[in-house]
Design a protein around this motif. Structure first.
Motif, PDB file in Angstrom:
ATOM      1  N   CYS A  71      -6.997   5.815  -6.630  1.00 52.26           N
ATOM      2  CA  CYS A  71      -8.228   5.390  -7.299  1.00 52.26           C
ATOM      3  C   CYS A  71      -8.136   3.909  -7.641  1.00 52.26           C
ATOM      4  CB  CYS A  71      -8.457   6.232  -8.545  1.00 52.26           C
ATOM      5  SG  CYS A  71      -8.825   7.952  -8.191  1.00 52.26           S
ATOM      6  N   SER A  72      -8.071   3.092  -6.609  1.00 50.53           N
ATOM      7  CA  SER A  72      -7.996   1.644  -6.770  1.00 50.53           C
ATOM      8  C   SER A  72      -8.276   1.007  -5.419  1.00 50.53           C
ATOM      9  CB  SER A  72      -6.615   1.218  -7.284  1.00 50.53           C
ATOM     10  OG  SER A  72      -6.550  -0.175  -7.493  1.00 50.53           O
ATOM     11  N   ASN A  73      -8.284  -0.323  -5.398  1.00 52.82           N
ATOM     12  CA  ASN A  73      -8.448  -1.019  -4.128  1.00 52.82           C
ATOM     13  C   ASN A  73      -7.136  -1.137  -3.368  1.00 52.82           C
ATOM     14  OD1 ASN A  73      -7.769  -2.894  -6.341  1.00 52.82           O
ATOM     15  ND2 ASN A  73      -7.725  -4.446  -4.722  1.00 52.82           N
ATOM     16  N   GLY A  74      -6.017  -0.808  -4.011  1.00 48.01           N
ATOM     17  CA  GLY A  74      -4.715  -0.939  -3.359  1.00 48.01           C
ATOM     18  C   GLY A  74      -3.642  -0.135  -4.059  1.00 48.01           C
ATOM     19  N   ARG A  75      -2.492  -0.785  -4.271  1.00 49.13           N
ATOM     20  CA  ARG A  75      -1.341  -0.089  -4.854  1.00 49.13           C
ATOM     21  C   ARG A  75      -1.495   0.149  -6.353  1.00 49.13           C
ATOM     22  NH1 ARG A  75       2.634  -4.514  -2.427  1.00 49.13           N
ATOM     23  NH2 ARG A  75       0.695  -5.668  -2.851  1.00 49.13           N
ATOM     24  N   LEU A  76      -0.738   1.156  -6.813  1.00 51.24           N
ATOM     25  CA  LEU A  76      -0.711   1.547  -8.210  1.00 51.24           C
ATOM     26  C   LEU A  76       0.645   1.183  -8.813  1.00 51.24           C
ATOM     27  CD1 LEU A  76      -2.095   5.176  -7.655  1.00 51.24           C
ATOM     28  CD2 LEU A  76      -3.426   3.065  -7.984  1.00 51.24           C
ATOM     29  N   ILE A  77       0.777   1.376 -10.113  1.00 53.90           N
ATOM     30  CA  ILE A  77       2.049   1.075 -10.776  1.00 53.90           C
ATOM     31  C   ILE A  77       3.187   1.853 -10.126  1.00 53.90           C
ATOM     32  CG2 ILE A  77       3.340   1.319 -12.936  1.00 53.90           C
ATOM     33  CD1 ILE A  77       0.705   0.771 -14.428  1.00 53.90           C
ATOM     34  N   ILE A  78       2.961   3.123  -9.804  1.00 56.65           N
ATOM     35  CA  ILE A  78       4.022   3.934  -9.197  1.00 56.65           C
ATOM     36  C   ILE A  78       4.446   3.359  -7.847  1.00 56.65           C
ATOM     37  CG2 ILE A  78       2.368   5.541  -8.144  1.00 56.65           C
ATOM     38  CD1 ILE A  78       5.910   6.343  -9.494  1.00 56.65           C
ATOM     39  N   ASP A  79       3.515   2.741  -7.116  1.00 48.43           N
ATOM     40  CA  ASP A  79       3.867   2.120  -5.838  1.00 48.43           C
ATOM     41  C   ASP A  79       4.764   0.906  -6.046  1.00 48.43           C
ATOM     42  OD1 ASP A  79       2.268   3.859  -4.144  1.00 48.43           O
ATOM     43  OD2 ASP A  79       0.507   2.820  -4.923  1.00 48.43           O
ATOM     44  N   PHE A  80       4.459   0.112  -7.074  1.00 49.06           N
ATOM     45  CA  PHE A  80       5.283  -1.070  -7.347  1.00 49.06           C
ATOM     46  C   PHE A  80       6.659  -0.669  -7.863  1.00 49.06           C
ATOM     47  CE2 PHE A  80       0.946  -2.948  -7.726  1.00 49.06           C
ATOM     48  CZ  PHE A  80       1.066  -3.841  -6.670  1.00 49.06           C
ATOM     49  N   ILE A  81       6.740   0.419  -8.588  1.00 51.44           N
ATOM     50  CA  ILE A  81       8.042   0.915  -9.043  1.00 51.44           C
ATOM     51  C   ILE A  81       8.866   1.367  -7.844  1.00 51.44           C
ATOM     52  CG2 ILE A  81       9.172   2.777 -10.325  1.00 51.44           C
ATOM     53  CD1 ILE A  81       6.953   2.556 -12.409  1.00 51.44           C
ATOM     54  N   ALA A  82       8.251   2.090  -6.925  1.00 54.41           N
ATOM     55  CA  ALA A  82       8.966   2.522  -5.721  1.00 54.41           C
ATOM     56  C   ALA A  82       9.452   1.319  -4.917  1.00 54.41           C
ATOM     57  CB  ALA A  82       8.053   3.401  -4.865  1.00 54.41           C
ATOM     58  N   GLU A  83       8.595   0.320  -4.757  1.00 55.57           N
ATOM     59  CA  GLU A  83       8.999  -0.895  -4.043  1.00 55.57           C
ATOM     60  C   GLU A  83      10.204  -1.549  -4.705  1.00 55.57           C
ATOM     61  OE1 GLU A  83       5.789  -3.636  -3.771  1.00 55.57           O
ATOM     62  OE2 GLU A  83       4.671  -2.476  -2.280  1.00 55.57           O
ATOM     63  N   ALA A  84      10.161  -1.643  -6.024  1.00 56.57           N
ATOM     64  CA  ALA A  84      11.227  -2.336  -6.754  1.00 56.57           C
ATOM     65  C   ALA A  84      12.578  -1.669  -6.556  1.00 56.57           C
ATOM     66  CB  ALA A  84      10.880  -2.402  -8.239  1.00 56.57           C
ATOM     67  N   PHE A  85      12.585  -0.351  -6.385  1.00 59.90           N
ATOM     68  CA  PHE A  85      13.845   0.363  -6.179  1.00 59.90           C
ATOM     69  C   PHE A  85      14.151   0.592  -4.703  1.00 59.90           C
ATOM     70  CE2 PHE A  85      12.929   1.757 -10.619  1.00 59.90           C
ATOM     71  CZ  PHE A  85      14.070   1.208 -11.194  1.00 59.90           C
ATOM     72  N   GLY A  86      13.380  -0.055  -3.831  1.00 61.85           N
ATOM     73  CA  GLY A  86      13.646   0.043  -2.399  1.00 61.85           C
ATOM     74  C   GLY A  86      13.360   1.414  -1.818  1.00 61.85           C
ATOM     75  N   LEU A  87      12.438   2.139  -2.441  1.00 65.17           N
ATOM     76  CA  LEU A  87      12.100   3.478  -1.981  1.00 65.17           C
ATOM     77  C   LEU A  87      10.719   3.485  -1.338  1.00 65.17           C
ATOM     78  CD1 LEU A  87      13.394   5.462  -5.089  1.00 65.17           C
ATOM     79  CD2 LEU A  87      14.408   5.441  -2.798  1.00 65.17           C
ATOM     80  N   PRO A  88      10.462   4.439  -0.463  1.00 62.09           N
ATOM     81  CA  PRO A  88       9.130   4.512   0.159  1.00 62.09           C
ATOM     82  C   PRO A  88       8.081   4.945  -0.864  1.00 62.09           C
ATOM     83  CG  PRO A  88      10.457   6.408   0.791  1.00 62.09           C
ATOM     84  CD  PRO A  88      11.378   5.471   0.057  1.00 62.09           C
ATOM     85  N   TYR A  89       6.822   4.673  -0.560  1.00 62.32           N
ATOM     86  CA  TYR A  89       5.751   5.143  -1.426  1.00 62.32           C
ATOM     87  C   TYR A  89       5.804   6.668  -1.492  1.00 62.32           C
ATOM     88  CZ  TYR A  89       4.065   0.401  -0.665  1.00 62.32           C
ATOM     89  OH  TYR A  89       3.972  -0.965  -0.585  1.00 62.32           O
ATOM     90  N   LEU A  90       5.573   7.213  -2.681  1.00 66.03           N
ATOM     91  CA  LEU A  90       5.732   8.650  -2.872  1.00 66.03           C
ATOM     92  C   LEU A  90       4.640   9.435  -2.148  1.00 66.03           C
ATOM     93  CD1 LEU A  90       6.633   8.943  -6.668  1.00 66.03           C
ATOM     94  CD2 LEU A  90       8.122   8.512  -4.715  1.00 66.03           C
ATOM     95  N   PRO A  91       5.026  10.372  -1.307  1.00 63.25           N
ATOM     96  CA  PRO A  91       4.015  11.207  -0.660  1.00 63.25           C
ATOM     97  C   PRO A  91       3.439  12.198  -1.669  1.00 63.25           C
ATOM     98  CG  PRO A  91       6.195  12.020  -0.120  1.00 63.25           C
ATOM     99  CD  PRO A  91       6.392  10.738  -0.894  1.00 63.25           C
ATOM    100  N   PRO A  92       2.162  12.538  -1.552  1.00 62.45           N
ATOM    101  CA  PRO A  92       1.603  13.558  -2.428  1.00 62.45           C
ATOM    102  C   PRO A  92       2.230  14.914  -2.134  1.00 62.45           C
ATOM    103  CG  PRO A  92       0.018  12.921  -0.741  1.00 62.45           C
ATOM    104  CD  PRO A  92       1.172  11.973  -0.620  1.00 62.45           C
TER     105      PRO A  92
END
Length: 366
Positions: A71-92
């Motif tokens: 529900c946004s034009n792009g990434r969410l906080i959870i996406d930036f957290i995943a990026e910061a830890f070198g993990l892929p975006y969380l699949p639903p």
């Protein structure tokens, strides 16, 4: 002092969300529970019948270039957290529930989800978007757990290196109640019940083996253009002179946050082996409502990027993605995306403050 603020903010901006954190702060997996602020596609997979607009652009236009269920034009906080830890975006979860184990993390959040079970609201004739409450999401986690580890020792080792985010959750408990005519005075006594549902979820996850848990508080929702439009007041004193936000609504969300912090402290005493972190979403974001242009949000903080007109560009009959609505040319200049959710740029700002700005207690980075 102003010069120092600019220097600090410049430093934060230079810390790219793509840069992986040190090994001492590394997690091997992330598990997320929540609502539309962190849903990466579960609601979309269910059909998104109550909010079909998220199936199409302009949702997802900025980063993914297609609608993803966020529900946004792009990434969410959870996406930036995943990026910061070198993990892929969380699949639903609903996309992987029947597939092979997903050992790097799963997202259980569902747009419209409540902390309290949906039956509570249906008994009060309050219609929700979804019945997939926090309790339902916990059930999904328990179903998935057996595919991730089998013995207690194996689970303990696996979850010791995993990060759990429980929320943000609870905003819909308030918002749907407001939309169905409930008042702040009626909802204030409900705060202990909403927070209690969150605390029970955290306790259950700790009992299931979680050690590192982040529990976010509420955003300053009284600043959102939906609230400013639907609950506008002719009384000038209803608005915060520093932000233009609705004071009484934000006071309720601050009360929720303070109550949540108190209850989390009790959890820490009950489970001293667990690292239970409070993420201050309110504190991390309120400054952009006070001085949005200082932080680069030249479109302002209170007016939605995507909407159907009006003082705050929110029109209930022409909400973002519907006929009659338009999206701004540069969402990165705006804080508010569609009236109730933030832009990718605003979520990025908040996520950096959680990592580097001291708005997670104890710190997210050890």
């Amino acid at each position: 002092m102003k010069t120092m603020n600019i220097l600090v903010f410049s430093l934060l901006c230079c810390l790219s969300s793509k840069s992986v954190l040190s090994s001492s702060d590394h997690y091997n997996a992330i598990f997320n529970f929540g609502d539309s602020y962190s849903d990466t596609g579960n609601f979309l997979i269910t059909g998104a019948l109550a909010y079909p607009e998220i199936k199409n652009l302009p949702y997802g236009e900025t980063f993914f270039h297609h609608a993803t269920g966020r529900c946004s034009n792009g990434r969410l906080i959870i996406d930036f957290i995943a990026e910061a830890f070198g993990l892929p975006y969380l699949p639903p979860y609903l996309a992987v529930a029947e597939g092979p184990p997903v050992r790097m993390g799963v997202n259980f959040a569902v747009a419209g989800a409540t902390a309290i079970d949906a039956s509570f609201f249906s008994a009060q004739n309050i219609t929700l978007w979804t019945n997939d409450s926090l309790n339902v999401q916990l059930g999904w986690f328990k179903s998935l757990k057996s595919s991730l580890c089998t013995t207690k020792q194996e689970c303990d080792e696996y979850f010791k290196k995993s990060l759990f985010l429980v929320g943000e959750i609870g905003e819909n408990d308030y918002s749907f109640s407001f939309l169905f005519g409930r008042t702040i005075e009626q909802l204030r006594p409900l705060v202990p019940q909403i927070v209690g549902a969150i605390i029970r979820a955290v306790s259950i996850l700790i009992e299931e083996g979680a050690v590192n848990l982040v529990v976010p508080g509420q955003l300053p929702t009284g600043c959102f253009s939906l609230y400013l439009t639907l609950f506008q007041s002719a009384n000038e004193s209803a608005y915060d002179p520093k932000t233009g936000c609705l004071k009484a609504y934000n006071a309720l969300f601050k009360y929720h946050n303070n109550y949540l912090k108190q209850e989390l402290q009790k959890l820490r005493e009950q489970y001293p082996h667990a690292r239970v972190m409070y993420a201050d979403y309110y504190g991390a974001s309120i400054s952009i409502y006070r001085t949005p242009k200082f932080y680069g949000f030249y479109g302002g903080a209170l007016r939605a990027c995507c909407g159907g007109g009006g003082p705050y560009n929110y029109n209930n009959s022409a909400s973002c993605g519907n006929p009659g609505s338009t999206a701004c040319e540069d969402p990165s200049a705006f804080v508010d995306w569609d009236g109730i959710h933030l832009t990718e740029a605003a979520y990025h700002f908040v996520s950096k403050r959680l990592f580097y700005g001291g708005f997670t207690s104890p710190p997210l980075l050890s």
